[in-house]
Design a protein around this motif. Structure first.
Motif, PDB file in Angstrom:
ATOM      1  N   ILE A  92     -20.107 -44.834 -21.306  1.00 51.23           N
ATOM      2  CA  ILE A  92     -20.518 -43.494 -21.939  1.00 51.23           C
ATOM      3  C   ILE A  92     -19.938 -43.207 -23.124  1.00 51.23           C
ATOM      4  O   ILE A  92     -18.671 -43.590 -23.431  1.00 51.23           O
ATOM      5  CB  ILE A  92     -20.073 -42.389 -20.766  1.00 51.23           C
ATOM      6  N   ARG A  93     -20.863 -42.503 -24.133  1.00 48.17           N
ATOM      7  CA  ARG A  93     -20.145 -42.458 -25.357  1.00 48.17           C
ATOM      8  C   ARG A  93     -20.705 -40.990 -25.416  1.00 48.17           C
ATOM      9  O   ARG A  93     -21.662 -40.453 -25.238  1.00 48.17           O
ATOM     10  CB  ARG A  93     -20.565 -43.091 -26.641  1.00 48.17           C
ATOM     11  N   LEU A  94     -19.962 -40.102 -26.169  1.00 47.77           N
ATOM     12  CA  LEU A  94     -20.164 -38.614 -26.386  1.00 47.77           C
ATOM     13  C   LEU A  94     -19.573 -38.112 -27.627  1.00 47.77           C
ATOM     14  O   LEU A  94     -18.714 -38.499 -28.559  1.00 47.77           O
ATOM     15  CB  LEU A  94     -19.666 -37.605 -25.201  1.00 47.77           C
ATOM     16  N   GLN A 115     -16.027 -44.281 -22.968  1.00 52.34           N
ATOM     17  CA  GLN A 115     -15.696 -45.468 -23.792  1.00 52.34           C
ATOM     18  C   GLN A 115     -15.550 -44.938 -25.245  1.00 52.34           C
ATOM     19  O   GLN A 115     -14.245 -45.118 -26.091  1.00 52.34           O
ATOM     20  CB  GLN A 115     -16.321 -46.769 -23.731  1.00 52.34           C
ATOM     21  N   THR A 116     -16.396 -44.147 -25.586  1.00 50.73           N
ATOM     22  CA  THR A 116     -16.347 -43.542 -27.156  1.00 50.73           C
ATOM     23  C   THR A 116     -16.098 -42.131 -27.348  1.00 50.73           C
ATOM     24  O   THR A 116     -17.297 -41.487 -26.741  1.00 50.73           O
ATOM     25  CB  THR A 116     -17.618 -44.406 -27.744  1.00 50.73           C
ATOM     26  N   ILE A 117     -15.773 -41.653 -28.194  1.00 48.94           N
ATOM     27  CA  ILE A 117     -15.513 -40.458 -28.447  1.00 48.94           C
ATOM     28  C   ILE A 117     -15.752 -39.957 -29.688  1.00 48.94           C
ATOM     29  O   ILE A 117     -14.773 -40.625 -30.726  1.00 48.94           O
ATOM     30  CB  ILE A 117     -14.385 -39.461 -27.615  1.00 48.94           C
ATOM     31  N   GLU A 154     -12.301 -45.444 -27.871  1.00 51.35           N
ATOM     32  CA  GLU A 154     -12.793 -45.754 -29.212  1.00 51.35           C
ATOM     33  C   GLU A 154     -13.089 -44.460 -30.131  1.00 51.35           C
ATOM     34  O   GLU A 154     -13.859 -43.563 -29.449  1.00 51.35           O
ATOM     35  CB  GLU A 154     -14.337 -46.505 -29.147  1.00 51.35           C
ATOM     36  N   LEU A 155     -12.463 -44.284 -31.234  1.00 49.60           N
ATOM     37  CA  LEU A 155     -12.742 -43.027 -31.863  1.00 49.60           C
ATOM     38  C   LEU A 155     -13.534 -43.155 -32.806  1.00 49.60           C
ATOM     39  O   LEU A 155     -13.650 -43.879 -33.790  1.00 49.60           O
ATOM     40  CB  LEU A 155     -11.325 -42.698 -32.569  1.00 49.60           C
ATOM     41  N   GLY A 156     -14.558 -41.990 -32.903  1.00 48.93           N
ATOM     42  CA  GLY A 156     -15.613 -42.119 -33.918  1.00 48.93           C
ATOM     43  C   GLY A 156     -15.288 -40.607 -34.698  1.00 48.93           C
ATOM     44  O   GLY A 156     -14.937 -39.668 -34.104  1.00 48.93           O
ATOM     45  N   ILE A 157     -15.795 -40.846 -35.974  1.00 46.25           N
ATOM     46  CA  ILE A 157     -15.539 -39.474 -37.006  1.00 46.25           C
ATOM     47  C   ILE A 157     -16.922 -39.311 -37.437  1.00 46.25           C
ATOM     48  O   ILE A 157     -17.666 -40.373 -37.807  1.00 46.25           O
ATOM     49  CB  ILE A 157     -14.629 -39.889 -37.992  1.00 46.25           C
ATOM     50  N   GLN A 158     -17.240 -38.052 -37.541  1.00 46.47           N
ATOM     51  CA  GLN A 158     -18.696 -37.574 -38.301  1.00 46.47           C
ATOM     52  C   GLN A 158     -18.452 -36.681 -39.495  1.00 46.47           C
ATOM     53  O   GLN A 158     -17.606 -35.766 -39.167  1.00 46.47           O
ATOM     54  CB  GLN A 158     -19.504 -36.908 -37.380  1.00 46.47           C
ATOM     55  N   LEU A 159     -18.638 -37.185 -40.502  1.00 48.17           N
ATOM     56  CA  LEU A 159     -18.293 -36.549 -41.894  1.00 48.17           C
ATOM     57  C   LEU A 159     -19.730 -35.667 -42.604  1.00 48.17           C
ATOM     58  O   LEU A 159     -20.659 -36.467 -42.302  1.00 48.17           O
ATOM     59  CB  LEU A 159     -17.410 -37.367 -42.900  1.00 48.17           C
ATOM     60  N   MET A 160     -19.661 -34.777 -42.897  1.00 42.65           N
ATOM     61  CA  MET A 160     -20.574 -34.248 -43.746  1.00 42.65           C
ATOM     62  C   MET A 160     -20.308 -34.057 -45.329  1.00 42.65           C
ATOM     63  O   MET A 160     -19.410 -33.260 -45.656  1.00 42.65           O
ATOM     64  CB  MET A 160     -21.239 -32.761 -43.051  1.00 42.65           C
ATOM     65  N   LYS A 182      -7.077 -43.247 -38.278  1.00 42.88           N
ATOM     66  CA  LYS A 182      -7.430 -44.443 -37.851  1.00 42.88           C
ATOM     67  C   LYS A 182      -8.693 -44.661 -36.817  1.00 42.88           C
ATOM     68  O   LYS A 182      -8.711 -45.106 -35.727  1.00 42.88           O
ATOM     69  CB  LYS A 182      -6.137 -45.270 -36.905  1.00 42.88           C
ATOM     70  N   PRO A 183      -9.854 -43.891 -37.185  1.00 41.49           N
ATOM     71  CA  PRO A 183     -10.990 -44.139 -36.444  1.00 41.49           C
ATOM     72  C   PRO A 183     -11.568 -45.539 -36.379  1.00 41.49           C
ATOM     73  O   PRO A 183     -11.354 -46.284 -37.324  1.00 41.49           O
ATOM     74  CB  PRO A 183     -12.001 -43.193 -37.200  1.00 41.49           C
ATOM     75  N   ASP A 184     -12.263 -45.719 -35.504  1.00 43.50           N
ATOM     76  CA  ASP A 184     -12.803 -47.102 -35.102  1.00 43.50           C
ATOM     77  C   ASP A 184     -14.288 -47.151 -35.852  1.00 43.50           C
ATOM     78  O   ASP A 184     -14.723 -48.177 -36.349  1.00 43.50           O
ATOM     79  CB  ASP A 184     -13.049 -47.528 -34.008  1.00 43.50           C
ATOM     80  N   ILE A 185     -15.039 -46.040 -35.935  1.00 44.21           N
ATOM     81  CA  ILE A 185     -16.500 -46.007 -36.292  1.00 44.21           C
ATOM     82  C   ILE A 185     -16.601 -44.477 -36.998  1.00 44.21           C
ATOM     83  O   ILE A 185     -15.827 -43.759 -36.839  1.00 44.21           O
ATOM     84  CB  ILE A 185     -17.434 -46.092 -34.977  1.00 44.21           C
ATOM     85  N   ALA A 186     -17.680 -44.443 -37.754  1.00 44.34           N
ATOM     86  CA  ALA A 186     -17.853 -43.655 -38.660  1.00 44.34           C
ATOM     87  C   ALA A 186     -19.331 -43.252 -38.935  1.00 44.34           C
ATOM     88  O   ALA A 186     -20.166 -43.926 -38.761  1.00 44.34           O
ATOM     89  CB  ALA A 186     -17.209 -43.276 -40.160  1.00 44.34           C
ATOM     90  N   ARG A 187     -19.752 -41.931 -38.939  1.00 52.32           N
ATOM     91  CA  ARG A 187     -21.228 -41.557 -39.477  1.00 52.32           C
ATOM     92  C   ARG A 187     -21.076 -40.653 -40.702  1.00 52.32           C
ATOM     93  O   ARG A 187     -19.943 -39.753 -40.567  1.00 52.32           O
ATOM     94  CB  ARG A 187     -21.843 -40.611 -38.199  1.00 52.32           C
ATOM     95  N   ILE A 188     -21.860 -40.682 -41.780  1.00 49.80           N
ATOM     96  CA  ILE A 188     -22.050 -39.772 -42.690  1.00 49.80           C
ATOM     97  C   ILE A 188     -23.215 -39.139 -42.867  1.00 49.80           C
ATOM     98  O   ILE A 188     -24.402 -39.870 -42.826  1.00 49.80           O
ATOM     99  CB  ILE A 188     -21.813 -40.565 -44.028  1.00 49.80           C
ATOM    100  N   TYR A 189     -23.253 -37.841 -42.863  1.00 44.40           N
ATOM    101  CA  TYR A 189     -24.418 -37.018 -42.881  1.00 44.40           C
ATOM    102  C   TYR A 189     -24.466 -36.190 -44.293  1.00 44.40           C
ATOM    103  O   TYR A 189     -23.427 -35.263 -44.359  1.00 44.40           O
ATOM    104  CB  TYR A 189     -24.517 -36.182 -41.834  1.00 44.40           C
ATOM    105  N   PRO A 190     -25.271 -36.255 -44.988  1.00 40.94           N
ATOM    106  CA  PRO A 190     -25.537 -35.228 -46.220  1.00 40.94           C
ATOM    107  C   PRO A 190     -26.181 -34.080 -45.319  1.00 40.94           C
ATOM    108  O   PRO A 190     -26.901 -33.944 -44.544  1.00 40.94           O
ATOM    109  CB  PRO A 190     -26.618 -35.795 -47.153  1.00 40.94           C
ATOM    110  N   THR A 191     -25.581 -32.749 -46.201  1.00 39.18           N
ATOM    111  CA  THR A 191     -25.872 -31.560 -45.599  1.00 39.18           C
ATOM    112  C   THR A 191     -27.202 -31.143 -45.645  1.00 39.18           C
ATOM    113  O   THR A 191     -27.824 -31.291 -46.878  1.00 39.18           O
ATOM    114  CB  THR A 191     -24.884 -30.376 -46.013  1.00 39.18           C
TER     115      THR A 191
END
Length: 342
Positions: A92-94, A115-117, A154-160, A182-191
Motif C-alpha cells: 500500500i502507498r498513501l 510501504q510508501t508514505i 519509503e518516503l515521498g515528498i510532493q512539492l508545488m 532524505k526522501p526516496d521519491i518526489a513529485r513536482i507540481y506547478p500550481t
C-alpha cells in the motif's frame, strides 16, 4: 517486473485545514466518500485487467489519509490486507499531510502493509506556508520525515512551484532543504488555479498571478536537476490529465500541460546543446533511439532552433541516458549539472 498502482481517491471531508489551492468540499457527518465496498470493487476491477506477473500497490490518493479517524483507516487497511495476504497485491502507498503523522499512526500503517508514505510538503518557506494556509512550519515537516524514516517506510515528498508569495529562489530553496529530509521519491507540481478554491478568489481579485508555462518550466528544471542528481527518484512532474481535471471550467489559470515533464526534459537538453553550439558551432549528435524525443523537443522545437547545425544519428549501442556530441560522450549527470550552475 513492472509496477502498477491501483488508485483509490479518498477525499477527506473532515480535514481541519482549508489550503488555498484545495477544492475539497466540507460535508457534515461524513469523513470521506469511498465505502469499504467501493474499495473492494475498485481493487477487484483492476485485478481483472492488470498482468498477474507484476508488482501492484493500492494507492490511497486525493486526500489526507492519515487525517481520517484511526478506526476508519484501520477499516480501509484491513480490506487491502486480505489481498496482500493472498499474494494478489504487494503493498500500500498513501499520501498525507506532514502534520498528520504520529507514532500511533505509523505503527498501524506498518502493521497492515503500507510501504510508501508521500507527504504533501508543497513548500518550506514560512511566507508561502502562511499565504497558502498550510498551518504547520518547517519543524513539523522535519519531525514527520524522521518518524517515517524511523519506521522504514519509503518516503515521498510532493512539492508545488508557483504558490502565493513564492518566487524562483524560494521554490529552489525548498528543494535544497528537502535534500536534508532524505526522501526516496518526489513529485513536482506547478500550481494551478482550480475552480472552487480560495486561490480562485485570490486570482479573480488579482492578488495572485499564475505562472505561465515558460516560467513554470524555468522554475521546475533546476529543482528537477537538483533532486535527480542527488539520487531522488522523480516519479511525476505535473498533474496527471484526469477527466475531472480536464473538464471545462475546472482549471481557470496556470501552467497545465498533459506532458509537462517532457517539456522540462526538452528544455534541459536544449540548454545543454546551446552551451555546446556556442563554443563549437556544430552539433553532430548520437543518441539511443529512446532518447530522441528529449533531444529533438516537442514539435521538433530544439531541432528547428539549432538548424542547420543539428545533425542527429541513432546509435543504440549508447545507454538510453548517454549522448555523444561532436565525438564527446556525455553522461546524464553532465547534462543535469549544467542546470545547477549559479
Amino acid at each position: 517486473m513492472k509496477h502498477y498502482n491501483i488508485p483509490v481517491f479518498i477525499s477527506h471531508f473532515g480535514c481541519p485545514n482549508s489550503c488555498v489551492f484545495c477544492n475539497q468540499k466540507k460535508i457534515n457527518g461524513r469523513e470521506t466518500d469511498v465505502s469499504l465496498e467501493d474499495l473492494k470493487n475498485i481493487i477487484d476491477s483492476y485485478l481483472e485487467t492488470l498482468p498477474k506477473n507484476s508488482i501492484k500497490q493500492v494507492a490511497f490518493f486525493g486526500g489526507t489519509f492519515t487525517g481520517i479517524s484511526m478506526s476508519l483507516q484501520k477499516d480501509y487497511l484491513e480490506v487491502v490486507k486480505k489481498y496482500i495476504d493472498a499474494g494478489e497485491i504487494q503493498g500500500i502507498r498513501l499520501s498525507t499531510r506532514p502534520d498528520c503523522i504520529s507514532d500511533e499512526i505509523l505503527k498501524q500503517l506498518k502493521k497492515y502493509g503500507v510501504q510508501t508514505i508521500e507527504l504533501g510538503i508543497q513548500s518550506l518557506d514560512s511566507k508561502v506556508l502562511s499565504a497558502t494556509d498550510r498551518k504547520y512550519d518547517e519543524g513539523v515537516v522535519e519531525n514527520s520525515c524522521k518518524l517515517i524514516k524511523k519506521y522504514e517506510f519509503e518516503l515521498g515528498i510532493q512539492l508545488m512551484i508557483g504558490l502565493p508569495c513564492s518566487d524562483l529562489k524560494s521554490d529552489y530553496e525548498t528543494a535544497k532543504k528537502c535534500l536534508e529530509l532524505k526522501p526516496d521519491i518526489a513529485r513536482i507540481y506547478p500550481t494551478l488555479v482550480i475552480s472552487g478554491t480560495e486561490l480562485q478568489k485570490m486570482y479573480l481579485r488579482r492578488e495572485y498571478n499564475a505562472l505561465d508555462i515558460n516560467e513554470a518550466i524555468f522554475r521546475t528544471k533546476k529543482i528537477y536537476a537538483l533532486l535527480e542528481t542527488n539520487g531522488i527518484n522523480i516519479i511525476r512532474v505535473g498533474l496527471q490529465p484526469s477527466e475531472d481535471l480536464t473538464a471545462e471550467g475546472v482549471i481557470l489559470a496556470g501552467p497545465f500541460h498533459p506532458a509537462f515533464r517532457d517539456l522540462v526534459e526538452n528544455e534541459i537538453y536544449r540548454d545543454f546543446l546551446f552551451e555546446i553550439i556556442k563554443k563549437e558551432k556544430k552539433l553532430d549528435i548520437e543518441v539511443n533511439e529512446k532518447n530522441i524525443s528529449r533531444i529533438v523537443g516537442q514539435k521538433k522545437k530544439n531541432k528547428k532552433e539549432f538548424s542547420p547545425y543539428f545533425n542527429l544519428k541513432i546509435n543504440n549501442d549508447l545507454d538510453k541516458y548517454k549522448i555523444k556530441v561532436n565525438g564527446k560522450l556525455y553522461e546524464r549527470s553532465d547534462i543535469l549539472k549544467r542546470e545547477l550552475k549559479e
